[in-house]
Scaffold this motif. Structure first.
Motif, PDB file in Angstrom:
ATOM      1  N   ARG A   1      99.797-196.401 -35.509  1.00 57.25           N
ATOM      2  CA  ARG A   1      98.378-196.286 -35.878  1.00 57.25           C
ATOM      3  C   ARG A   1      98.122-196.816 -37.284  1.00 57.25           C
ATOM      4  O   ARG A   1      97.281-196.303 -38.025  1.00 57.25           O
ATOM      5  N   GLN A   2      98.834-197.884 -37.638  1.00 58.52           N
ATOM      6  CA  GLN A   2      98.575-198.608 -38.878  1.00 58.52           C
ATOM      7  C   GLN A   2      97.721-199.833 -38.575  1.00 58.52           C
ATOM      8  O   GLN A   2      97.807-200.404 -37.493  1.00 58.52           O
ATOM      9  N   PHE A   3      96.927-200.250 -39.551  1.00 58.98           N
ATOM     10  CA  PHE A   3      96.030-201.379 -39.355  1.00 58.98           C
ATOM     11  C   PHE A   3      96.799-202.693 -39.273  1.00 58.98           C
ATOM     12  O   PHE A   3      97.852-202.851 -39.866  1.00 58.98           O
ATOM     13  N   LYS A   4      96.201-203.657 -38.559  1.00 53.67           N
ATOM     14  CA  LYS A   4      96.774-204.996 -38.476  1.00 53.67           C
ATOM     15  C   LYS A   4      96.150-205.954 -39.480  1.00 53.67           C
ATOM     16  O   LYS A   4      96.672-207.054 -39.688  1.00 53.67           O
ATOM     17  N   ALA A   5      95.032-205.585 -40.056  1.00 57.30           N
ATOM     18  CA  ALA A   5      94.344-206.425 -41.045  1.00 57.30           C
ATOM     19  C   ALA A   5      93.444-205.507 -41.859  1.00 57.30           C
ATOM     20  O   ALA A   5      93.514-204.275 -41.745  1.00 57.30           O
ATOM     21  N   ASP A   6      92.586-206.098 -42.670  1.00 55.91           N
ATOM     22  CA  ASP A   6      91.681-205.315 -43.508  1.00 55.91           C
ATOM     23  C   ASP A   6      90.713-204.547 -42.608  1.00 55.91           C
ATOM     24  O   ASP A   6      89.921-205.147 -41.872  1.00 55.91           O
ATOM     25  N   PRO A   7      90.723-203.218 -42.638  1.00 50.52           N
ATOM     26  CA  PRO A   7      89.858-202.450 -41.737  1.00 50.52           C
ATOM     27  C   PRO A   7      88.378-202.651 -41.993  1.00 50.52           C
ATOM     28  O   PRO A   7      87.555-202.400 -41.105  1.00 50.52           O
ATOM     29  N   LYS A   8      88.008-203.134 -43.189  1.00 54.13           N
ATOM     30  CA  LYS A   8      86.584-203.330 -43.482  1.00 54.13           C
ATOM     31  C   LYS A   8      85.952-204.358 -42.560  1.00 54.13           C
ATOM     32  O   LYS A   8      84.756-204.314 -42.298  1.00 54.13           O
ATOM     33  N   ILE A   9      86.759-205.307 -42.054  1.00 54.43           N
ATOM     34  CA  ILE A   9      86.207-206.340 -41.171  1.00 54.43           C
ATOM     35  C   ILE A   9      85.571-205.706 -39.948  1.00 54.43           C
ATOM     36  O   ILE A   9      84.459-206.069 -39.542  1.00 54.43           O
ATOM     37  N   LEU A  10      86.272-204.753 -39.352  1.00 57.08           N
ATOM     38  CA  LEU A  10      85.734-204.052 -38.180  1.00 57.08           C
ATOM     39  C   LEU A  10      84.755-202.971 -38.579  1.00 57.08           C
ATOM     40  O   LEU A  10      83.740-202.758 -37.900  1.00 57.08           O
ATOM     41  N   ALA A  11      85.047-202.265 -39.655  1.00 56.79           N
ATOM     42  CA  ALA A  11      84.197-201.146 -40.050  1.00 56.79           C
ATOM     43  C   ALA A  11      82.772-201.588 -40.340  1.00 56.79           C
ATOM     44  O   ALA A  11      81.811-200.878 -40.028  1.00 56.79           O
ATOM     45  N   HIS A  12      82.606-202.784 -40.919  1.00 51.53           N
ATOM     46  CA  HIS A  12      81.257-203.275 -41.223  1.00 51.53           C
ATOM     47  C   HIS A  12      80.433-203.453 -39.949  1.00 51.53           C
ATOM     48  O   HIS A  12      79.229-203.215 -39.943  1.00 51.53           O
ATOM     49  N   ALA A  13      81.084-203.861 -38.863  1.00 47.45           N
ATOM     50  CA  ALA A  13      80.353-204.070 -37.615  1.00 47.45           C
ATOM     51  C   ALA A  13      80.028-202.762 -36.911  1.00 47.45           C
ATOM     52  O   ALA A  13      79.199-202.745 -36.000  1.00 47.45           O
ATOM     53  N   CYS A  14      80.682-201.677 -37.318  1.00 41.19           N
ATOM     54  CA  CYS A  14      80.498-200.389 -36.640  1.00 41.19           C
ATOM     55  C   CYS A  14      79.573-199.443 -37.395  1.00 41.19           C
ATOM     56  O   CYS A  14      79.357-198.313 -36.946  1.00 41.19           O
ATOM     57  N   ARG A  15      79.019-199.879 -38.519  1.00 44.72           N
ATOM     58  CA  ARG A  15      78.128-199.001 -39.274  1.00 44.72           C
ATOM     59  C   ARG A  15      76.906-198.627 -38.433  1.00 44.72           C
ATOM     60  O   ARG A  15      76.453-199.403 -37.604  1.00 44.72           O
ATOM     61  N   ARG A  16      76.379-197.469 -38.676  1.00 41.82           N
ATOM     62  CA  ARG A  16      75.238-197.013 -37.872  1.00 41.82           C
ATOM     63  C   ARG A  16      74.022-197.908 -38.069  1.00 41.82           C
ATOM     64  O   ARG A  16      73.276-198.156 -37.125  1.00 41.82           O
ATOM     65  N   ASN A  17      73.822-198.360 -39.271  1.00 46.79           N
ATOM     66  CA  ASN A  17      72.704-199.252 -39.551  1.00 46.79           C
ATOM     67  C   ASN A  17      73.260-200.514 -40.216  1.00 46.79           C
ATOM     68  O   ASN A  17      73.976-200.431 -41.213  1.00 46.79           O
ATOM     69  N   LEU A  18      72.926-201.652 -39.662  1.00 49.40           N
ATOM     70  CA  LEU A  18      73.413-202.891 -40.241  1.00 49.40           C
ATOM     71  C   LEU A  18      72.503-204.046 -39.853  1.00 49.40           C
ATOM     72  O   LEU A  18      71.775-203.971 -38.853  1.00 49.40           O
ATOM     73  N   VAL A  19      72.554-205.087 -40.650  1.00 50.19           N
ATOM     74  CA  VAL A  19      71.898-206.342 -40.314  1.00 50.19           C
ATOM     75  C   VAL A  19      72.957-207.249 -39.709  1.00 50.19           C
ATOM     76  O   VAL A  19      74.050-207.387 -40.254  1.00 50.19           O
ATOM     77  N   VAL A  20      72.627-207.850 -38.567  1.00 53.34           N
ATOM     78  CA  VAL A  20      73.554-208.731 -37.873  1.00 53.34           C
ATOM     79  C   VAL A  20      73.035-210.159 -37.979  1.00 53.34           C
ATOM     80  O   VAL A  20      71.940-210.462 -37.487  1.00 53.34           O
TER      81      VAL A  20
END
Length: 1015
Positions: A685-704
């Motif tokens: 359960r360790q990350f394969k890359a920078d977790p922010k890449i995925l986390a930004h797409a999963c935010r509750r509110n975001l501009v796409v």
């Protein structure tokens, strides 16, 4: 665009810390990682070390097998001493281990793909307490696999056949109080799957058992407890739609020899504060048990949710019977589907929720089948750091240590038992079922299990539900993944009705997806109707496994405009669930895994595989001069992992801009050493890359930001569409801004555009469409958009990058090209190159299948004249054919071929370092979104050696234990041979949706024509 090692580590630590802080809100710190001991607790028998020994000579194949309800009296079962007698269970045999542990963990298993079939022994000594009158001493086990026989002082005390589920052993008559006793667990592993499949059977003599993970071992969580002969044997709470109401169930059992009358005291408390209490009189005959039900209304309850996972304690005791009670952590929450048939959606506590999840196959580093405490905690913190709000127990049970933490930390769980289809069929492999033709008889009459395989699976499903139905984090039961059951089969409806009776408070679905997307059946909470497909491919629950596009890489063609993109759905009437979204298989970070095992001092069933892969990659980087590009193997593994994170982030964004999406499930969660390589975390359960890449797409509110092309040539333009995902923003007027550039120098493209946000249950908003991006500078254009509320506060933002490639024209090149009309036309019309006879060429271009005579002539010409031969094959087979010709001519030595894999959960990748072939292009990287290379079996690499060879591109694939050469230059006489195995370069020259991005392919070809001068 690459991430430095330091940024990766620091960012990961920071986001993990933030996740832990978020998860701790609303929960006492002491509840984060430790459960309260069970009533009657005496000792944790898993805390100390055990010994483990593989009894390879023990016979087991012809045993008689028993299911829990059919197990005869223990004294009638055969006793199976260790080979050599009981005295072999001493400190001379086996090895010392810490639980959880398995035989596979300590076996020689280079690929991590073999079961240790047969018998293993786990044993340790303990001091037994005196047992008071009318009580008993039991050992409670959290789980084992597969068959467990528990012996204390050589006496058989328990027999249990169900995999990975709790059981107990009554050791009262076997112990010597106050003295050292020997507890020994005999585990029999008949084999099983070491991959992801769950539809087969395990043969055990005359028996067929449903498939399960091929690990033979023992979980931790082993408690020594005193229990009363009259006790609460089961306790659970089922939520109701009303926020402050629940139904409490308790089973009181009288195992004594005389009748009993007394009080059952039920309590719900918040720490020491009693919120609800009910006393119920109970009367039981000797040997009788009774289920008691009480409706609980609790004032001032705090609902369990993802941000505040508030837990309460449910307790049941018999006040006059010491050590009789049960205790459970419970939460008050309501999860359901509403609006089916009109405006379907999932809701948590009466608010719409879109689930973001990933399929977990149930594999764990170390033992293979159970996590230790730190890995279980990483399961939750990793999911929350990445922005997921759910995980799928996929083809395998969730582990109890994990779902306990999900309750405490606020992460939802979808549960499959694994091999659920065994209840309704004995067929193996994917079943082809006929489409539904109503009317369908949903009574379940005639659907009772008859075969041993069916009975086994039904017993496992019952035990799973008994174990997990009080967990507030568990929201959906699913009986099977990808199995199109025939809805004329009564076993299906008998199963659904029995499961719903055991737990009517949750959504229950028959299956997740299948090859045809039909024959679904499901039940809603407290609704006796079984809804099913109506013969017109409609049932209200539409679970699609998104294999429309295969492969690893995000490509421009997946998004065309707001009305035309991959996975767009207009189905408002059904729950729209994307149950498995292709997958993006990449390599693990083998270095990080090996370092974790070394740091923790642990062995693992897959450790030899990871060590081997680390040595292979390290050797390649060192031998071929890639250390400037990738200082460590981890740097390369993270670059490859970024391909997956970027792909999955774009998938999540794209599904979220579609307002009908209800459930997003990535394929998958954890990778293994066998074939589940599409996981976004590794087996630890360790990350394969920078977790922010995925986390930004999963935010509750975001501009796409959705540019319709991500890679352009200088002078090209592309439209841009802008969406807002607003899960927690109020409807109203907002202000949109758009800029391009770096933080130091930004150009405003939109200053302050007034836009509308719908709010409520509408989560997706198209804010701007078709903004033409033109005159972008060469290099990277960084787009950033922000959304501001009425008082100017930024409430959401989003970013996107566009790569602009500068083309160059090789006007002076004299080219001899193979007979590819499209290539020849491109060379003359687009490049302005002169097509000449081989004897006059400065560059010889060879593509497609080789012409041996022309190729031999080209080799002669370059050797004598100092010209260049560039080989651009269409696929790896052609690359190998050219390499064989080069080998025959003595230019190189060919020792092997590595074939690519386009299967989404496997896949393949290329990585490159700076070289004149990539002048003006991204290098020192993996071929990621900028290249958009379509992973397929056309990809591949070669095992080569040659004097003076310069390697600038490598290739890897799953499964496999090698890294191959994908690009190199080799001196030949006065000239040079350039050999590439990257496919699609020629095919993409005039094709905007070719195998590789068009601007990249054109610049690569120009570089090859110009040569080192282009660098």
């Amino acid at each position: 665009m690459s991430i430095s090692r330091r940024e990766f580590v620091v960012g990961t630590v920071a986001t993990l810390a933030a996740a832990k802080q978020r998860a701790a809100k609303g929960a006492a710190p002491s509840k984060m990682v430790e459960q309260a001991p069970p009533p009657g607790f005496v000792a944790d028998l898993a805390a100390a070390s055990w010994r483990l020994w593989h009894d390879a000579a023990a016979p087991w194949q012809n045993d008689v097998l028993y299911l829990p309800e059919d197990t005869p009296a223990l004294h009638t079962l055969p006793v199976h001493p260790p080979t050599g007698g009981w005295d072999v269970l001493d400190n001379r045999l086996g090895r010392e281990v810490r639980l959880p542990a398995s035989l596979e963990q300590y076996a020689t298993n280079p690929l991590g793909n073999r079961s240790v079939v047969g018998v293993g022994w786990f044993w340790r000594s303990f001091i037994a307490p005196a047992v008071p009158p009318e009580q008993r001493l039991v050992v409670q086990f959290r789980g084992a696999r597969l068959r467990s026989e528990v012996y204390v002082n050589r006496k058989l005390c328990s027999y249990f056949l169900l995999t990975e589920l709790p059981f107990e052993a009554d050791i009262t008559t076997a112990i010597q109080p106050g003295k050292s006793n020997t507890l020994a667990v005999r585990i029999t592993n008949p084999g099983g799957t070491m991959a992801w499949e769950d539809w087969g059977s395990i043969g055990w003599g005359n028996y067929q058992i449903p498939d399960s993970r091929g690990i033979g071992g023992l979980d931790a969580g082993i408690n020594l407890c005193l229990r009363n002969l009259i006790e609460i044997s089961d306790l659970w709470l089922l939520n109701r739609p009303e926020p402050n109401k629940a139904t409490v169930h308790a089973v009181v059992r009288n195992a004594s020899q005389k009748p009993w009358q007394g009080q059952l005291a039920l309590t719900i408390r918040d720490d020491a504060r009693v919120l609800w209490q009910k006393d119920i009189s109970v009367s039981l005959a000797a040997g009788q048990e009774q289920q008691i039900t009480a409706e609980a209304t609790v004032a001032n309850i705090v609902r369990w949710d993802l941000d505040h996972p508030k837990l309460y304690t449910l307790e049941a005791v018999l006040p006059d019977r010491p050590n009789s009670g049960q205790r459970k952590n419970v939460g008050f929450r309501w999860f359901t589907a509403t609006g089916i048939g009109s405006n379907a959606m999932l809701t948590l506590n009466d608010k719409r929720i879109v689930l973001r999840s990933a399929i977990s196959w149930g594999w764990w580093g170390g033992s293979g089948l159970w996590p230790d405490k730190s890995t279980a905690l990483r399961e939750i913190t990793a999911a929350q750091t990445l922005g997921l709000n759910c995980l799928q127990a996929h083809r395998n049970l969730v582990k109890e240590a994990v779902i306990d933490l999900q309750d405490q930390m606020g992460l939802l769980r979808y549960q499959e038992p694994g091999s659920g289809q065994s209840v309704w069929t004995d067929a193996q492999g994917y079943q082809t079922a006929p489409p539904t033709k109503p009317p369908i008889n949903t009574t379940g009459v005639g659907g009772e299990p008859t075969t041993f395989r069916q009975k086994y699976e039904w017993a496992k499903i019952q035990a799973m539900i008994h174990r997990d139905r009080s967990h507030p984090s568990l929201v959906i039961w699913c009986m099977q993944n990808e199995w199109a059951g025939d809805l004329n089969n009564p076993h299906i409806f008998r199963l659904l009705r029995e499961v719903h009776q055991l737990d009517p408070s949750r959504i229950l679905v028959l299956k997740s997806g299948d090859r045809h997307y039909w024959n679904e059946a499901y039940m809603l909470p407290y609704d006796q109707t079984i809804y099913h497909e109506n013969g017109q491919r409609y049932c209200g629950w539409h679970d699609v496994h998104g294999n429309n596009y295969g492969g690893i890489q995000w490509r421009d063609e997946y998004y065309k405009n707001p009305d035309n993109y991959w996975m767009r759905s207009t189905d408002k009437k059904e729950i729209v669930m994307w149950g498995e979204i292709t997958g993006s298989g990449v390599t693990d970070n083998h270095e990080a895994i090996v370092q974790r095992y070394q740091r923790d001092g642990k062995e693992s069933y897959d450790l030899a595989y990871h060590r081997n892969m680390l040595n292979i990659y390290d050797g390649f980087l060192q031998r071929w001069g890639f250390r400037k590009a990738f200082a460590t193997a981890s740097d390369l593994f993270e670059a490859i992992g970024t391909i997956s994170y970027f792909y999955n982030a774009r998938v999540i964004e794209q599904l979220r801009i579609c307002n009908t999406t209800d459930y997003i499930v990535l394929s998958g969660w954890e990778s293994t050493a066998i074939d589940n390589f599409s996981g976004i975390v590794d087996n630890l359960r360790q990350f394969k890359a920078d977790p922010k890449i995925l986390a930004h797409a999963c935010r509750r509110n975001l501009v796409v930001l959705k540019p319709r092309r991500l890679v352009l040539e200088t002078g090209e333009s592309t439209p841009l569409d802008i969406f807002a995902v607003t899960e927690s923003l109020l409807g109203g007027t907002y202000t949109l801004a758009l800029t391009e550039g770096t933080d130091r120098k930004r150009k405003a493209l939109i200053n302050a555009k007034s836009v509308k946000v719908a709010g409520g249950n509408v989560f997706s908003n198209l804010l701007a469409e078709g903004i033409l991006l033109k005159n972008l500078p060469t290099g990277y254009s960084q787009l950033r958009s922000t959304l501001h509320n009425a008082v100017g506060k930024m409430v959401a933002d989003g970013t996107a990058a566009i790569l602009v490639v500068e083309p160059i024209a090789p006007h002076r090149a004299s080219v001899s090209a193979t007979a590819n009309p499209a290539l020849q036309q491109y060379l003359t019309k687009q490049c302005g190159a002169a097509l000449v006879a081989p004897e006059h060429a400065t560059v010889h271009l060879h593509t497609d299948a080789p012409n041996a005579a022309l190729f031999a002539q080209a080799l002669t010409e370059i050797a004598s004249r100092g010209s260049r031969l560039a080989i651009l094959p269409a696929n790896i087979d052609q690359a190998a054919a050219y390499a064989k010709l080069l080998a025959s001519a003595g230019v190189l030595r060919l020792t092997g071929l590595q074939q690519g894999n386009g299967t989404p959960w496997m896949s393949c990748w290329y990585f490159i370092r700076k070289h004149w072939v990539f002048a003006g292009l991204p290098a020192d990287c993996a071929l990621d979104w900028r290249y958009q290379l379509h992973a397929s079996d056309a990809c591949g690499g070669l095992q080569l050696s040659a004097g003076g060879m310069d390697v600038f591109a490598g290739f890897g694939s799953n499964p496999g234990t090698q890294v191959s050469i994908a690009g190199c230059t080799i001196p030949h006489g006065k000239g040079t041979v350039v050999l590439l195995t990257i496919p699609g370069i020629v095919e993409s020259l005039e094709n905007i949706n070719g195998p590789i991005t068009r601007p990249i392919s054109r610049r690569m070809l120009a570089n090859l024509l110009i040569g080192p001068a282009s660098a």
